[in-house]
Structures are given as structure tokens and as C-alpha cells.
Design a protein around this motif. Structure first.
Motif, short mmCIF file in Angstrom:
data_model
loop_
_atom_site.label_atom_id
_atom_site.label_comp_id
_atom_site.label_asym_id
_atom_site.label_seq_id
_atom_site.Cartn_x
_atom_site.Cartn_y
_atom_site.Cartn_z
N ASP A 1 22.93 39.35 41.82
CA ASP A 1 23.93 38.28 42.18
C ASP A 1 24.18 38.07 43.46
O ASP A 1 25.30 37.72 43.76
CB ASP A 1 25.42 38.78 41.25
CG ASP A 1 25.01 38.69 39.66
OD1 ASP A 1 24.42 38.27 39.28
OD2 ASP A 1 26.00 39.56 39.10
N PRO B 1 27.81 34.52 40.69
CA PRO B 1 29.11 34.71 40.07
C PRO B 1 30.44 34.84 40.98
O PRO B 1 30.07 35.05 42.20
CB PRO B 1 28.92 35.99 39.35
CG PRO B 1 27.50 36.40 39.29
CD PRO B 1 26.91 35.82 40.22
N ASN B 2 31.52 34.09 40.48
CA ASN B 2 32.65 34.30 41.28
C ASN B 2 33.18 35.61 41.34
O ASN B 2 32.67 36.42 40.59
CB ASN B 2 33.64 33.22 41.01
CG ASN B 2 33.83 33.05 39.47
OD1 ASN B 2 33.67 33.89 38.86
ND2 ASN B 2 34.25 31.90 39.08
N ASP C 1 35.77 37.13 39.92
CA ASP C 1 36.36 37.23 38.77
C ASP C 1 35.20 37.40 37.64
O ASP C 1 35.36 37.71 36.48
CB ASP C 1 37.65 36.94 38.19
CG ASP C 1 37.42 35.27 38.07
OD1 ASP C 1 36.45 34.83 38.20
OD2 ASP C 1 38.54 34.48 38.07
N ARG C 2 34.12 36.91 37.93
CA ARG C 2 33.15 36.89 36.99
C ARG C 2 33.28 36.10 35.71
O ARG C 2 32.66 36.22 34.66
CB ARG C 2 32.52 38.23 36.51
CG ARG C 2 31.57 38.99 37.29
CD ARG C 2 32.16 39.32 38.74
NE ARG C 2 30.99 40.25 39.42
CZ ARG C 2 31.32 40.71 40.61
NH1 ARG C 2 32.46 40.38 41.31
NH2 ARG C 2 30.68 41.75 41.20
N THR C 3 33.97 34.98 36.00
CA THR C 3 34.38 34.15 34.83
C THR C 3 33.54 32.88 35.01
O THR C 3 33.40 32.00 34.27
CB THR C 3 35.83 33.81 34.92
OG1 THR C 3 36.27 33.19 36.14
CG2 THR C 3 36.53 34.87 34.58
N GLY C 4 32.89 32.76 36.11
CA GLY C 4 32.06 31.42 36.47
C GLY C 4 31.08 31.60 37.68
O GLY C 4 30.89 32.76 37.79
N TYR C 5 30.77 30.44 38.30
CA TYR C 5 29.97 30.57 39.28
C TYR C 5 30.37 29.97 40.58
O TYR C 5 31.18 28.88 40.44
CB TYR C 5 28.59 30.13 39.01
CG TYR C 5 27.99 30.80 37.74
CD1 TYR C 5 27.17 32.08 38.29
CD2 TYR C 5 27.86 30.43 36.54
CE1 TYR C 5 26.29 32.67 37.19
CE2 TYR C 5 27.16 31.04 35.58
CZ TYR C 5 26.44 32.34 35.81
OH TYR C 5 25.80 32.95 34.91
#
Length: 210
Positions: A116, A146-147, A149-153
Motif C-alpha cells: 500500500d 488506501p486512505n 481509515d482504509r475506507t477508500g483510496y
């Protein structure tokens, strides 16, 4: 002993951060760079080779793209137009699924993807922020980061902002300070999303405390 070391660390940090604030008038926001990219793409609608699709890629066939950079690459602020118009001009190639290289301003750069994180070797040499956005988008198309908080990129603009912070740090740090070596190669990872120069310096300072 600890107090003296801590004082030295914070004195170094304060000095660098002070210079940073004095220099902020010379640095523009990455959002301006994105506008510059858009303006450049639409600057000559009569030229078929300049037409780009909505996702920022060029309609010009990849076989016709030139690896030669446009003239005028320099260290001007982010208000300058990009010297490249699409990722095709980077001639991005890979040795495997982790090690890549691209051509920019007549020089070859290496980019490594691992867990990542994109690491761009000698990233400090790329000083055009609008070009950073294009390079980050090209790398994200291969392996998105990933961003936090791992909810998107993370977006290309977001990644370019982090890259810019590293460049500023590299330009401000004295040559004999070991942090300068860390700043020369940017690591674009989830945990550094949204962090500015001050965040990075204080994190480094705390790491120095035993």
C-alpha cells in the motif's frame, strides 16, 4: 542528558518550521495545480492530439506518445502549467509488479510499490506540482494507495500534496541533518494522508527521544 537532547531537537524543528512559514508565500496549494492541468488540457481544442478524456487520460494513441519531456521544466510554484499533458509521456514501464520506472524531464526515475505504499526515488528533483499530480495519478492507476481509515483510496491531488511537503522539507533542511536523506525519496502511504510539514517534523522529533 535527555533534556538537552530534547531541547536540541525542538530547537531544530522550530528553526525549520519558522523558515517554512516564511516561505509559504512561494508555495501554492496543490488544488491550483489541478486547475493548471485542466487548463492545459483545454488550452487548444482545435488540436486533436490535445484532447483528453474525462478521467484525465489522453485520446492520443500510446504509440504516438513521446518520451521526450516538454521544454521548460523548472522549479516554479504550482501556478505554472504542467510540462507533461498525460501519463503516456512518462513511458511508465515495470520490471515486475512492484518495481517501475518512468521518464520525466529527460531523466529516469524509479518507483517501488510495497504494501500500500509508493516510494519514488529522488522525488525531490520533480519540482513542478502540476506534474506531480499527473505522475501520482499514473501510479495510482497501477496500484491505488488506501486512505488513512482504509475506507477508500487517496487521490492524486492528496498524494501530490504529501510529495510537496517532502520537497519543501528537503529544500529547507541543512545538508548535515539526517532527516534530509529521508525527505529525498517520498513514501506515499495511507498513514501520512493529510499531514503537513509540521506534522512530519514533530513525528520525527518524537522518534529521536529514547
Amino acid at each position: 542528558m535527555l533534556n538537552r537532547k530534547l531541547f536540541k531537537i525542538y530547537l531544530q524543528t522550530f528553526a525549520v518550521v519558522t523558515v517554512f512559514f516564511l516561505c509559504t508565500g512561494c508555495v501554492k496549494n496543490v488544488d491550483t495545480a489541478t486547475e493548471a492541468v485542466t487548463t492545459a488540457e483545454a488550452s487548444d481544442p482545435s488540436d486533436p492530439s490535445a484532447v483528453t478524456s474525462s478521467d484525465g487520460s489522453s485520446d492520443k494513441p500510446a504509440s504516438e506518445a513521446s518520451c521526450e519531456p516538454a521544454s521548460g521544466a523548472s522549479g516554479e510554484p504550482a501556478t505554472e502549467l504542467p510540462t507533461i499533458q498525460s501519463a503516456d509521456e512518462l513511458c511508465l514501464t515495470s520490471d515486475d509488479d512492484s518495481h517501475y520506472s518512468f521518464t520525466y524531464a529527460g531523466e529516469t526515475y524509479r518507483a517501488i510499490f510495497d504494501t500500500d505504499t509508493w516510494k519514488i526515488i529522488d522525488s525531490y528533483r520533480v519540482t513542478n506540482t502540476a506534474d506531480m499530480v499527473i505522475i501520482c495519478q499514473a501510479l495510482s492507476d497501477l496500484h491505488p494507495v488506501p486512505n488513512a481509515d482504509r475506507t477508500g483510496y487517496r487521490t492524486a491531488d492528496d498524494l501530490a500534496y504529501e510529495w510537496l511537503q517532502h520537497n519543501i522539507a528537503y529544500s529547507l533542511l541543512p545538508d548535515d541533518m539526517k532527516w534530509k536523506q529521508n525527505a529525498k525519496d517520498v513514501d506515499l502511504n495511507p498513514d501520512d494522508q493529510g499531514k503537513n510539514l509540521i506534522n512530519f517534523f514533530f513525528e520525527r522529533s518524537m522518534q529521536e527521544i529514547p
